[in-house]
Design a protein around this motif. Structure first.
Motif, short mmCIF file in Angstrom:
data_model
loop_
_atom_site.label_atom_id
_atom_site.label_comp_id
_atom_site.label_asym_id
_atom_site.label_seq_id
_atom_site.Cartn_x
_atom_site.Cartn_y
_atom_site.Cartn_z
N LEU A 178 -15.67 14.14 -46.19
CA LEU A 178 -16.80 13.23 -46.20
C LEU A 178 -16.45 11.99 -47.01
O LEU A 178 -15.84 12.08 -48.07
N ILE A 179 -16.84 10.83 -46.50
CA ILE A 179 -16.59 9.58 -47.21
C ILE A 179 -17.87 8.74 -47.22
O ILE A 179 -18.74 8.92 -46.38
N GLY A 236 -18.94 -4.44 -49.35
CA GLY A 236 -17.92 -5.24 -50.03
C GLY A 236 -18.50 -6.30 -50.94
O GLY A 236 -17.80 -6.80 -51.82
N GLU A 237 -19.77 -6.68 -50.77
CA GLU A 237 -20.35 -7.77 -51.56
C GLU A 237 -21.21 -7.27 -52.72
O GLU A 237 -21.07 -7.73 -53.84
N CYS A 238 -22.12 -6.33 -52.45
CA CYS A 238 -22.99 -5.84 -53.53
C CYS A 238 -22.54 -4.49 -54.09
O CYS A 238 -23.12 -3.99 -55.04
N LYS A 239 -21.51 -3.90 -53.53
CA LYS A 239 -20.91 -2.63 -54.00
C LYS A 239 -21.86 -1.44 -53.93
O LYS A 239 -21.70 -0.47 -54.66
N ARG A 240 -22.85 -1.52 -53.08
CA ARG A 240 -23.74 -0.39 -52.90
C ARG A 240 -23.21 0.50 -51.79
O ARG A 240 -22.66 0.01 -50.81
N ARG A 241 -23.42 1.81 -51.95
CA ARG A 241 -23.00 2.76 -50.90
C ARG A 241 -24.16 2.98 -49.94
O ARG A 241 -25.12 3.66 -50.28
N ASN A 242 -24.07 2.37 -48.77
CA ASN A 242 -25.17 2.40 -47.83
C ASN A 242 -25.04 3.48 -46.77
O ASN A 242 -26.04 3.91 -46.21
N TYR A 243 -23.82 3.90 -46.47
CA TYR A 243 -23.62 4.84 -45.36
C TYR A 243 -22.67 5.96 -45.77
O TYR A 243 -21.83 5.77 -46.66
N THR A 244 -22.84 7.11 -45.12
CA THR A 244 -21.87 8.19 -45.29
C THR A 244 -21.36 8.60 -43.91
O THR A 244 -22.09 8.53 -42.92
N THR A 245 -20.12 9.00 -43.85
CA THR A 245 -19.53 9.46 -42.59
C THR A 245 -18.40 10.42 -42.93
O THR A 245 -18.14 10.71 -44.10
N LYS A 267 -14.25 11.68 -41.90
CA LYS A 267 -13.04 11.32 -41.15
C LYS A 267 -12.00 12.42 -41.27
O LYS A 267 -11.96 13.14 -42.26
N ASN A 268 -11.21 12.51 -40.23
CA ASN A 268 -10.13 13.50 -40.19
C ASN A 268 -8.87 12.86 -40.75
O ASN A 268 -8.36 11.89 -40.19
N ARG A 269 -8.39 13.41 -41.86
CA ARG A 269 -7.22 12.80 -42.52
C ARG A 269 -5.95 12.93 -41.70
O ARG A 269 -5.00 12.18 -41.89
N ARG A 270 -5.92 13.92 -40.79
CA ARG A 270 -4.72 14.09 -39.95
C ARG A 270 -4.60 12.97 -38.93
O ARG A 270 -3.51 12.52 -38.62
N ASN A 271 -5.75 12.53 -38.39
CA ASN A 271 -5.73 11.51 -37.33
C ASN A 271 -5.76 10.10 -37.89
O ASN A 271 -5.18 9.20 -37.30
N ILE A 272 -6.49 9.90 -39.00
CA ILE A 272 -6.66 8.56 -39.57
C ILE A 272 -6.10 8.55 -40.99
O ILE A 272 -6.68 9.17 -41.89
N THR A 325 -15.06 4.69 -49.45
CA THR A 325 -14.91 5.18 -50.81
C THR A 325 -15.18 6.68 -50.82
O THR A 325 -15.77 7.21 -49.90
N LYS A 326 -14.77 7.33 -51.89
CA LYS A 326 -14.96 8.79 -51.98
C LYS A 326 -16.37 9.12 -52.45
O LYS A 326 -16.96 8.39 -53.24
N ILE A 327 -16.87 10.26 -51.98
CA ILE A 327 -18.12 10.80 -52.48
C ILE A 327 -17.78 11.74 -53.63
O ILE A 327 -16.84 12.53 -53.53
N LYS A 328 -18.55 11.67 -54.71
CA LYS A 328 -18.28 12.54 -55.86
C LYS A 328 -18.44 14.01 -55.49
O LYS A 328 -19.44 14.36 -54.92
#
Ligand SMILES: [Zn+2]
Length: 87
Positions: free
Chosen positions: A40-41, A46-55, A57-62, A84-87
């Motif tokens: 999970l990421i 990039g401008e206000c540094k807020r985390r607005n979305y979560t999704t 990703k597969n580390r093997r493919n991307i 960015t990483k989720i805690k």
């Protein structure tokens, strides 16, 4: 004669036991490997540094870091969101 008979039952049980346990271990192993590959990421603005979305990703493919142009509700416009990483 009785001993051989008892031994035979024990051996049959052992074979049955392995027959049941082996697929179970295999499934657990596959589940564990899948869990490690997909993580999970969070997508950070990039401008206000807020985390607005979560999704996820597969580390093997991307391998590279994900970047999306997404809507920032705090600035009310589309900005570049970086992974960015989720805690
Ligand atoms: Zn923003």
């Amino acid at each position: 004669m009785l001993r051989i008979f008892v031994f035979g039952i024990c051996f049959a049980n052992l074979v049955n036991w392995q027959k049941w346990v082996f697929p179970f271990i295999l499934v657990r192993f596959i589940m564990a490997s899948k869990k490690q590959a997909v993580e999970l990421i969070a997508l950070q603005c990039g401008e206000c540094k807020r985390r607005n979305y979560t999704t996820s990703k597969n580390r093997r493919n991307i391998q590279e870091k994900l970047e999306f142009k997404k809507y920032c509700p705090h600035e009310r416009k589309h900005t570049l969101h970086k992974e960015t990483k989720i805690k």
